[in-house]
Design a protein around this motif. Structure first.
Motif, short mmCIF file in Angstrom:
data_model
loop_
_atom_site.label_atom_id
_atom_site.label_comp_id
_atom_site.label_asym_id
_atom_site.label_seq_id
_atom_site.Cartn_x
_atom_site.Cartn_y
_atom_site.Cartn_z
N ASP A 41 70.92 -41.62 6.26
CA ASP A 41 70.45 -40.97 7.06
C ASP A 41 72.07 -40.57 8.20
OD1 ASP A 41 69.91 -40.34 9.90
OD2 ASP A 41 69.15 -41.83 10.55
N VAL A 42 72.24 -39.75 8.85
CA VAL A 42 73.91 -39.93 9.55
C VAL A 42 73.90 -40.10 11.02
CG1 VAL A 42 75.42 -38.39 10.05
CG2 VAL A 42 74.22 -37.71 7.96
N ILE A 102 70.72 -36.99 4.13
CA ILE A 102 69.63 -36.45 4.88
C ILE A 102 69.69 -36.40 6.06
CG2 ILE A 102 67.13 -35.59 5.21
CD1 ILE A 102 66.67 -36.54 2.19
N THR A 103 69.72 -35.32 6.90
CA THR A 103 69.75 -35.41 8.24
C THR A 103 69.49 -34.07 9.03
OG1 THR A 103 71.69 -35.40 10.21
CG2 THR A 103 72.17 -34.04 8.79
N LYS A 118 62.27 -34.59 6.70
CA LYS A 118 63.18 -35.34 6.21
C LYS A 118 62.02 -35.10 4.69
CE LYS A 118 66.71 -37.25 8.84
NZ LYS A 118 67.22 -38.50 9.09
N VAL A 119 60.70 -34.89 4.29
CA VAL A 119 59.87 -35.05 3.50
C VAL A 119 60.26 -34.64 2.90
CG1 VAL A 119 57.81 -35.95 2.40
CG2 VAL A 119 58.16 -37.12 4.44
N VAL A 148 59.98 -40.60 5.15
CA VAL A 148 60.99 -41.09 3.67
C VAL A 148 60.40 -42.46 4.32
CG1 VAL A 148 62.12 -41.02 2.52
CG2 VAL A 148 62.02 -38.88 4.33
N MET A 149 60.66 -43.18 4.92
CA MET A 149 61.47 -44.69 4.15
C MET A 149 59.71 -45.74 4.17
SD MET A 149 63.48 -46.68 7.95
CE MET A 149 63.03 -47.76 7.00
N THR A 150 58.72 -44.75 4.67
CA THR A 150 56.82 -45.41 3.85
C THR A 150 57.25 -44.78 3.23
OG1 THR A 150 56.60 -43.93 4.84
CG2 THR A 150 56.52 -45.75 5.87
N LYS A 151 57.93 -44.33 2.06
CA LYS A 151 57.37 -43.40 0.69
C LYS A 151 58.28 -44.32 -1.17
CE LYS A 151 55.78 -38.78 2.07
NZ LYS A 151 54.47 -40.06 3.17
#
Length: 173
Positions: free
Chosen positions: A16-17, A59-60, A86-87, A116-119
């Motif tokens: 992430d940014v 991805i931002t 973001k997905v 996304v973090m959970t994937k």
């Protein structure tokens, strides 16, 4: 599973940014020009990842000319701006790079990063991340976003993959 075991499988790191590659502050000049502060140690860590066979993406959710300039400067070709979801970008990366989710790490700081973090196979929160995000992280950095957290992640992955010592030889020989 331990963080180092998860990091050993990583072929792609997504950052992430705001709050990760920067300190999360939003700086504007009087005419509305946006300014961002990036950490040069983080940038070199990204270069070392790429030089050692680990792909990098960003991805931002926001659009920023300053971020686009920095990504070009770092040679990051997998760069997605304006991604409220973001997905979508994450799935595009999996397809483009022919990767499975467990070969991907994601570094985030806020709840917009959780989908996304959970994937991914290895989720990372920076030290200054929202408490909820930290609950879903396999690793929480000691340093804050914009202040060396990205470099910490890069070094951790290189060490987990047994590539750190070889990467350092370039500077120590």
């Amino acid at each position: 599973m331990k963080a180092a075991e998860l990091a050993n499988k990583i072929q792609l790191v997504i950052f992430d940014v705001d709050g990760v590659l920067t300190d999360g502050g939003l700086y504007f000049t009087e005419d509305g020009t946006e300014l961002k502060r990036f950490n040069s140690l983080d940038g070199h860590g990204i270069k070392m990842l790429k030089d050692n066979g680990v792909e990098v993406a960003v991805i931002t959710a926001r659009d920023s000319k300053a971020v686009a300039y920095r990504m070009k400067n770092l040679g990051i070709t997998h760069f997605y701006q304006g991604q409220a979801d973001k997905v979508v970008a994450f799935n595009d990366l999996l397809q483009k790079l022919n990767l499975s989710a467990d070969e991907v790490a994601y570094v985030g700081d806020d709840v917009i990063d959780l989908p996304v973090m959970t994937k991914v196979g290895f989720s990372i929160a920076v030290a200054n991340a929202h408490d909820t995000v930290k609950q879903y992280a396999n690793l929480i950095t000691e340093k804050s976003g914009g202040h060396g957290a990205v470099r910490e992640v890069c070094d951790f992955i290189l060490k987990a993959q047994g590539k750190f010592d070889d990467a350092m030889k370039l500077y120590l020989d």
